[in-house]
Design a protein around this motif. Structure first.
Motif, PDB file in Angstrom:
ATOM      1  N   LEU A 127       0.860  -1.175   0.000  1.00 40.90           N
ATOM      2  CA  LEU A 127       0.000   0.000   0.000  1.00 40.90           C
ATOM      3  C   LEU A 127       0.900   1.228   0.000  1.00 40.90           C
ATOM      4  CD1 LEU A 127      -2.687   1.544   0.329  1.00 40.90           C
ATOM      5  CD2 LEU A 127      -2.446   1.226   2.815  1.00 40.90           C
ATOM      6  N   LEU A 128       0.733   2.072  -1.011  1.00 40.71           N
ATOM      7  CA  LEU A 128       1.490   3.308  -1.105  1.00 40.71           C
ATOM      8  C   LEU A 128       0.592   4.474  -0.697  1.00 40.71           C
ATOM      9  CD1 LEU A 128       3.300   2.773  -4.540  1.00 40.71           C
ATOM     10  CD2 LEU A 128       3.970   1.972  -2.258  1.00 40.71           C
ATOM     11  N   THR A 129       1.085   5.309   0.157  1.00 38.13           N
ATOM     12  CA  THR A 129       0.327   6.477   0.612  1.00 38.13           C
ATOM     13  C   THR A 129       1.205   7.712   0.513  1.00 38.13           C
ATOM     14  OG1 THR A 129       1.004   6.115   2.908  1.00 38.13           O
ATOM     15  CG2 THR A 129      -1.078   5.104   2.204  1.00 38.13           C
ATOM     16  N   GLY A 130       0.542   8.846   0.439  1.00 37.05           N
ATOM     17  CA  GLY A 130       1.289  10.097   0.376  1.00 37.05           C
ATOM     18  C   GLY A 130       0.408  11.220  -0.129  1.00 37.05           C
ATOM     19  N   HIS A 131       1.039  12.248  -0.655  1.00 38.63           N
ATOM     20  CA  HIS A 131       0.331  13.386  -1.219  1.00 38.63           C
ATOM     21  C   HIS A 131       0.808  13.610  -2.647  1.00 38.63           C
ATOM     22  CE1 HIS A 131      -0.611  14.051   2.999  1.00 38.63           C
ATOM     23  NE2 HIS A 131      -1.593  14.856   2.583  1.00 38.63           N
ATOM     24  N   ALA A 132      -0.139  13.819  -3.541  1.00 37.00           N
ATOM     25  CA  ALA A 132       0.158  14.046  -4.956  1.00 37.00           C
ATOM     26  C   ALA A 132      -0.059  15.509  -5.296  1.00 37.00           C
ATOM     27  CB  ALA A 132      -0.740  13.164  -5.821  1.00 37.00           C
ATOM     28  N   THR A 133       0.878  16.054  -6.079  1.00 39.10           N
ATOM     29  CA  THR A 133       0.794  17.459  -6.497  1.00 39.10           C
ATOM     30  C   THR A 133       0.336  17.523  -7.945  1.00 39.10           C
ATOM     31  OG1 THR A 133       2.616  18.030  -5.014  1.00 39.10           O
ATOM     32  CG2 THR A 133       2.058  19.627  -6.738  1.00 39.10           C
ATOM     33  N   MET A 134      -0.712  18.287  -8.176  1.00 40.04           N
ATOM     34  CA  MET A 134      -1.290  18.397  -9.513  1.00 40.04           C
ATOM     35  C   MET A 134      -0.671  19.586 -10.251  1.00 40.04           C
ATOM     36  SD  MET A 134      -5.196  17.539  -8.398  1.00 40.04           S
ATOM     37  CE  MET A 134      -5.488  16.072  -7.389  1.00 40.04           C
ATOM     38  N   ALA A 135      -0.936  19.639 -11.551  1.00 40.45           N
ATOM     39  CA  ALA A 135      -0.331  20.680 -12.376  1.00 40.45           C
ATOM     40  C   ALA A 135      -0.717  22.082 -11.928  1.00 40.45           C
ATOM     41  CB  ALA A 135      -0.718  20.467 -13.840  1.00 40.45           C
TER      42      ALA A 135
END
Length: 342
Positions: free
Chosen positions: A40-48
């Motif tokens: 399971l990968l977790t984190g925060h994604a940054t959008m364009a």
């Protein structure tokens, strides 16, 4: 394998349906072994546009290995996700969505980036959930059997219809298990040992009857840890053993594979009629009096349980496997007494 940031960004872009330009990542082991690894990968994604959103995604890596009688099973999940099989599912019975897939031909390995579903699974499933799983499976297989969607003809990498029979014959030819149930040193109650002798003596007749059942798309590893129940619906994971099989094979797995022995007989009483009801909503099913789930359970799991018993490292495990065999023997009376439908 190590996590490739580019692949992670591609998967997250599909998850959020927008371009992801960066993401941090922490991993937690979900399950794994020598040939497969699921995290399971977790984190925060940054959008364009600069927006930052939390995510959870499953990363599965699978190396090449060879299963007896099914050498291409190691890559089957990758192959299936490349088809339109997902279009055959319903909201109540489906597989996890795959956001990105990669095959590494040099290493004979693949990666899947999939939807994370948090729900009830394994032995935490209740009797009602077992029954609903059987009903939904029957509906799914019955609908595909009746409608025969074109996608079924495009599935090139599926396990063979004879896999169940060939696996049973392979186990039956193994002196370790075959001779044990017939030996004077066998610790099983006489009725349990006799169950094997009877099934082997009539195997040709039983297999011929099973082969008259409808040929359906089977998961072939339909046990409780591969079922996730959430909000009234089921997600089914790990499709690497799937292929053509006979009606009832998956129900045999649901009841007998790593079973909850305390409720095994009750689940048999509930799940077999539920499965037949679901199948009959879409296609004609054989009369319940002719169902072969009991025989399928013995053929698929009988000698396997003997093997587990003989190789068990402690008495608790031995007792568990023997209890499962005793419960399977108890099902014989129910099977030939004809299950009642609701």
């Amino acid at each position: 394998m190590t996590i490739n940031n580019k692949s992670l960004h591609l998967a997250l872009s599909q998850l959020f349906q927008t371009t992801i330009i960066d993401a941090d990542c922490q991993s937690t082991q979900l399950q794994g072994g020598t040939v497969g690894n699921v995290q399971l990968l977790t984190g925060h994604a940054t959008m364009a546009d600069g927006e930052n959103r939390p995510y959870r995604i499953v990363w599965k890596t699978q190396k090449k290995w060879e299963r007896y009688g099914d050498p291409q099973s190691w890559r089957r999940e990758y192959d299936l996700y490349a088809t339109d099989l997902g279009s055959t599912f319903a909201p109540s019975f489906r597989w996890p969505q795959c956001y990105h897939a990669e095959m590494n031909a040099e290493e004979d390995a693949f990666e899947l980036w999939m939807e994370y579903i948090e729900g009830v699974t394994g032995l935490d499933l209740t009797g009602d959930m077992y029954e609903q799983a059987a009903l939904e499976l029957g509906r799914y297989q019955g609908r595909l059997y009746a409608e025969q969607p074109a996608v079924l003809r495009s599935l090139a990498n599926l396990s063979h219809a004879d896999l169940m029979k060939n696996t049973y014959l392979h186990y039956r030819s193994w002196p370790l298990v075959y001779d044990y149930v017939r030996s004077k040193d066998c610790a099983f109650p006489k009725p349990v040992s006799q169950m094997f002798i009877d099934i082997d003596a009539h195997a040709d007749e039983i297999l011929a009857r099973i082969e008259r059942l409808p040929l359906v798309l089977c998961h072939r590893d339909f046990w409780v840890t591969n079922l996730i129940y959430k909000d009234g619906s089921f997600a089914v994971i790990d499709w690497d053993t799937s292929g053509w099989g006979r009606m009832g094979e998956d129900i045999a797995s649901l009841i007998a594979d790593e079973a909850d022995t305390d409720h095994m007989v009750d689940y048999y009483k509930r799940c077999v009629p539920a499965y037949y009801r679901g199948f009959a909503e879409y296609a004609e099913a054989p009369p319940l009096s002719e169902q072969c789930v009991y025989e399928l359970i013995v053929l698929m799991f009988g000698y396997r349980l003997v093997e587990w018993y003989l190789h068990a490292e402690d008495e608790e495990s031995k007792t568990k496997h023997l209890q499962a065999l005793e419960k399977i023997h108890e099902m014989k009376r129910i099977a030939f007494g004809v299950l009642e439908t609701k």
